[in-house]
Design a protein around this motif. Sequence first.
Motif, PDB file in Angstrom:
ATOM      1  N   LYS A 119      31.100 -19.395  -8.323  1.00  0.00           N
ATOM      2  CA  LYS A 119      31.105 -18.288  -9.289  1.00  0.00           C
ATOM      3  C   LYS A 119      31.061 -18.863 -10.711  1.00  0.00           C
ATOM      4  N   GLU A 120      31.899 -19.844 -10.932  1.00  0.00           N
ATOM      5  CA  GLU A 120      31.966 -20.525 -12.233  1.00  0.00           C
ATOM      6  C   GLU A 120      30.593 -21.073 -12.625  1.00  0.00           C
ATOM      7  N   ALA A 121      29.883 -21.593 -11.624  1.00  0.00           N
ATOM      8  CA  ALA A 121      28.567 -22.206 -11.887  1.00  0.00           C
ATOM      9  C   ALA A 121      27.471 -21.161 -12.097  1.00  0.00           C
ATOM     10  N   GLY A 122      27.745 -19.894 -11.752  1.00  0.00           N
ATOM     11  CA  GLY A 122      26.741 -18.855 -12.031  1.00  0.00           C
ATOM     12  C   GLY A 122      26.214 -18.121 -10.818  1.00  0.00           C
ATOM     13  N   ALA A 123      26.804 -18.333  -9.634  1.00  0.00           N
ATOM     14  CA  ALA A 123      26.341 -17.571  -8.461  1.00  0.00           C
ATOM     15  C   ALA A 123      26.748 -16.103  -8.599  1.00  0.00           C
ATOM     16  N   HIS A 124      25.941 -15.221  -8.018  1.00  0.00           N
ATOM     17  CA  HIS A 124      26.246 -13.793  -8.059  1.00  0.00           C
ATOM     18  C   HIS A 124      26.846 -13.303  -6.748  1.00  0.00           C
ATOM     19  N   ALA A 125      26.545 -13.994  -5.662  1.00  0.00           N
ATOM     20  CA  ALA A 125      27.045 -13.576  -4.349  1.00  0.00           C
ATOM     21  C   ALA A 125      27.427 -14.814  -3.558  1.00  0.00           C
ATOM     22  N   ASN A 168      13.050  -8.459 -12.891  1.00  0.00           N
ATOM     23  CA  ASN A 168      12.890  -9.812 -13.452  1.00  0.00           C
ATOM     24  C   ASN A 168      14.186 -10.617 -13.371  1.00  0.00           C
ATOM     25  N   GLN A 169      15.244 -10.011 -12.832  1.00  0.00           N
ATOM     26  CA  GLN A 169      16.519 -10.740 -12.715  1.00  0.00           C
ATOM     27  C   GLN A 169      16.570 -11.526 -11.404  1.00  0.00           C
ATOM     28  N   VAL A 170      16.934 -12.785 -11.511  1.00  0.00           N
ATOM     29  CA  VAL A 170      16.974 -13.666 -10.331  1.00  0.00           C
ATOM     30  C   VAL A 170      18.377 -13.628  -9.717  1.00  0.00           C
ATOM     31  N   LEU A 171      18.427 -13.452  -8.392  1.00  0.00           N
ATOM     32  CA  LEU A 171      19.710 -13.409  -7.671  1.00  0.00           C
ATOM     33  C   LEU A 171      20.041 -14.797  -7.135  1.00  0.00           C
ATOM     34  N   ILE A 172      21.278 -15.239  -7.352  1.00  0.00           N
ATOM     35  CA  ILE A 172      21.688 -16.524  -6.772  1.00  0.00           C
ATOM     36  C   ILE A 172      22.882 -16.313  -5.832  1.00  0.00           C
ATOM     37  N   ILE A 173      22.625 -16.692  -4.570  1.00  0.00           N
ATOM     38  CA  ILE A 173      23.656 -16.608  -3.525  1.00  0.00           C
ATOM     39  C   ILE A 173      24.035 -18.054  -3.199  1.00  0.00           C
ATOM     40  N   GLU A 198       0.852  -1.197   0.000  1.00  0.00           N
ATOM     41  CA  GLU A 198       0.000   0.000   0.000  1.00  0.00           C
ATOM     42  C   GLU A 198       0.885   1.242   0.000  1.00  0.00           C
ATOM     43  N   PHE A 199       1.908   1.222   0.837  1.00  0.00           N
ATOM     44  CA  PHE A 199       2.798   2.381   0.951  1.00  0.00           C
ATOM     45  C   PHE A 199       3.656   2.532  -0.305  1.00  0.00           C
ATOM     46  N   LYS A 200       4.128   1.396  -0.830  1.00  0.00           N
ATOM     47  CA  LYS A 200       5.009   1.454  -2.004  1.00  0.00           C
ATOM     48  C   LYS A 200       4.580   0.380  -2.997  1.00  0.00           C
ATOM     49  N   PRO A 201       3.737   0.730  -3.957  1.00  0.00           N
ATOM     50  CA  PRO A 201       3.212  -0.287  -4.880  1.00  0.00           C
ATOM     51  C   PRO A 201       4.278  -0.938  -5.770  1.00  0.00           C
ATOM     52  N   ALA A 202       5.311  -0.187  -6.138  1.00  0.00           N
ATOM     53  CA  ALA A 202       6.322  -0.770  -7.051  1.00  0.00           C
ATOM     54  C   ALA A 202       7.331  -1.597  -6.258  1.00  0.00           C
ATOM     55  N   ASN A 203       7.826  -2.659  -6.888  1.00  0.00           N
ATOM     56  CA  ASN A 203       8.843  -3.495  -6.234  1.00  0.00           C
ATOM     57  C   ASN A 203      10.053  -2.665  -5.825  1.00  0.00           C
ATOM     58  N   SER A 204      10.607  -2.957  -4.662  1.00  0.00           N
ATOM     59  CA  SER A 204      11.906  -2.377  -4.305  1.00  0.00           C
ATOM     60  C   SER A 204      12.974  -3.168  -5.034  1.00  0.00           C
ATOM     61  N   ILE A 205      13.898  -2.455  -5.620  1.00  0.00           N
ATOM     62  CA  ILE A 205      14.982  -3.124  -6.348  1.00  0.00           C
ATOM     63  C   ILE A 205      16.255  -2.947  -5.523  1.00  0.00           C
ATOM     64  N   ILE A 206      16.862  -4.074  -5.181  1.00  0.00           N
ATOM     65  CA  ILE A 206      18.096  -4.010  -4.387  1.00  0.00           C
ATOM     66  C   ILE A 206      19.237  -4.571  -5.229  1.00  0.00           C
ATOM     67  N   PRO A 207      20.159  -3.711  -5.647  1.00  0.00           N
ATOM     68  CA  PRO A 207      21.240  -4.192  -6.503  1.00  0.00           C
ATOM     69  C   PRO A 207      22.263  -5.015  -5.714  1.00  0.00           C
ATOM     70  N   VAL A 208      22.566  -6.205  -6.217  1.00  0.00           N
ATOM     71  CA  VAL A 208      23.609  -7.045  -5.609  1.00  0.00           C
ATOM     72  C   VAL A 208      24.498  -7.520  -6.760  1.00  0.00           C
ATOM     73  N   ALA A 217       7.382 -20.082  -8.463  1.00  0.00           N
ATOM     74  CA  ALA A 217       6.363 -19.417  -7.635  1.00  0.00           C
ATOM     75  C   ALA A 217       6.568 -17.906  -7.543  1.00  0.00           C
ATOM     76  N   GLY A 218       7.698 -17.415  -8.063  1.00  0.00           N
ATOM     77  CA  GLY A 218       7.890 -15.959  -8.097  1.00  0.00           C
ATOM     78  C   GLY A 218       8.959 -15.419  -7.171  1.00  0.00           C
ATOM     79  N   ALA A 219       9.788 -16.304  -6.600  1.00  0.00           N
ATOM     80  CA  ALA A 219      10.865 -15.797  -5.735  1.00  0.00           C
ATOM     81  C   ALA A 219      11.838 -14.964  -6.566  1.00  0.00           C
ATOM     82  N   ASP A 220      12.457 -13.980  -5.915  1.00  0.00           N
ATOM     83  CA  ASP A 220      13.398 -13.101  -6.602  1.00  0.00           C
ATOM     84  C   ASP A 220      14.824 -13.625  -6.545  1.00  0.00           C
TER      85      ASP A 220
END
Length: 339
Positions: free
Chosen positions: A118-124, A93-98, A75-85, A290-293
């Motif tokens: 990292k080689e396999a594609g993790a970002h963090a 729409n970008q999926v983060l993999i830790i 309600e307070f913030k209708p748009a998704n918060s985007i947290i750059p990692v 299911a929509g996880a980020d």
Amino acid sequence: MMIIMMADATKEQVAIVIERIEFFGLGAHLSEGEERTVIGAIGDGRPIQQDLFLHMPGVDRVLPISRPYKLASREFKPANSIIPVNGVKTGSNQVLIIAGPCSVESRSQMLETAHAVKEAGAHALRGGAFKPRTSPYSFQGMGEEGLEILAEAREETGMPIVTEVMSPKQVPLVVGYADVLQIGARNMQNYPLLHAVGESQKPALLKRGLMATVDELLMAAEYILSHGNRQVLLCERGIRTYETSTRNTTDINAVPVLKSLTHLPVILDPSHSTGHWNYVAAIARAGIAAGADGLIVEVHREPAEALSDGGQSLKPERFAELVCQVRAVAEAVGRSVEH
Ligand code: PEP
Ligand code: MN
């Protein structure tokens, strides 16, 4: 309540509204959207007179926020918060993999694993230096030495570090090393810790408590947000149910439920939510469908020798397969896993 400014409201008009909010002893929380500025006026629950703000210059509307978590609500913030990692816009729409081990155990274990994920594609990179263990006799983590090793792994791979902080006193130390502060399930309602992480301004990964409801998770997030830190990632890591065939039960429902209630990104932890390496990939795929980020996954070069959570840790080769599968699922639902 929230005060919605007109599209052409000036900075000065916004400042005057904030001044009045504070004059009445309320907290003012600014959310600057693409089109409009919204100011949250948050008190201690006692009714606030909307008329006090309704006729001020630049104010368009005044609306109540019906949810108990105010700043976390859609309600307070209708748009998704985007947290750059590490270049991934988490919440878009970008999926983060830790990925990484449960605990930092040694320099060679951490550096080897960091390169492999990292080689396999993790970002963090994940890895606990301070470990909340059920038994006081279990490995408790390497402490500051572990943080030093994590910093070296970041130096070598360029991957940001996600690591747990267990007490408010540890925050200054861990902030000096971590890129994302993890708050563990057992500490979800450690209010002094939430307060300290809120003041730290570092992105936070807040894990759902073992017995916590979705509303309680969001109220915990509200503590961090209300202390000025807007970079909160929520983490579904399984809850305790009567089912004993897995360590926890993945509340997959929580993913779309959270996405509808809050603008904050939702990360799924299929390692702790299942507790068995052989279920991790299936639940990772389900989470993204299911929509996880994003995902946080435990990986160990030699799971049988791990000092914590070996049974749920993937070998690097299996983690690489998981990333390929998750990428395919992400693409099927209009998302992407960048490499
Ligand atoms: C962990 O991530 O290793 C951990 C201890 O997780 P949780 O707090 O979800 O149990
Ligand atoms: Mn673990």
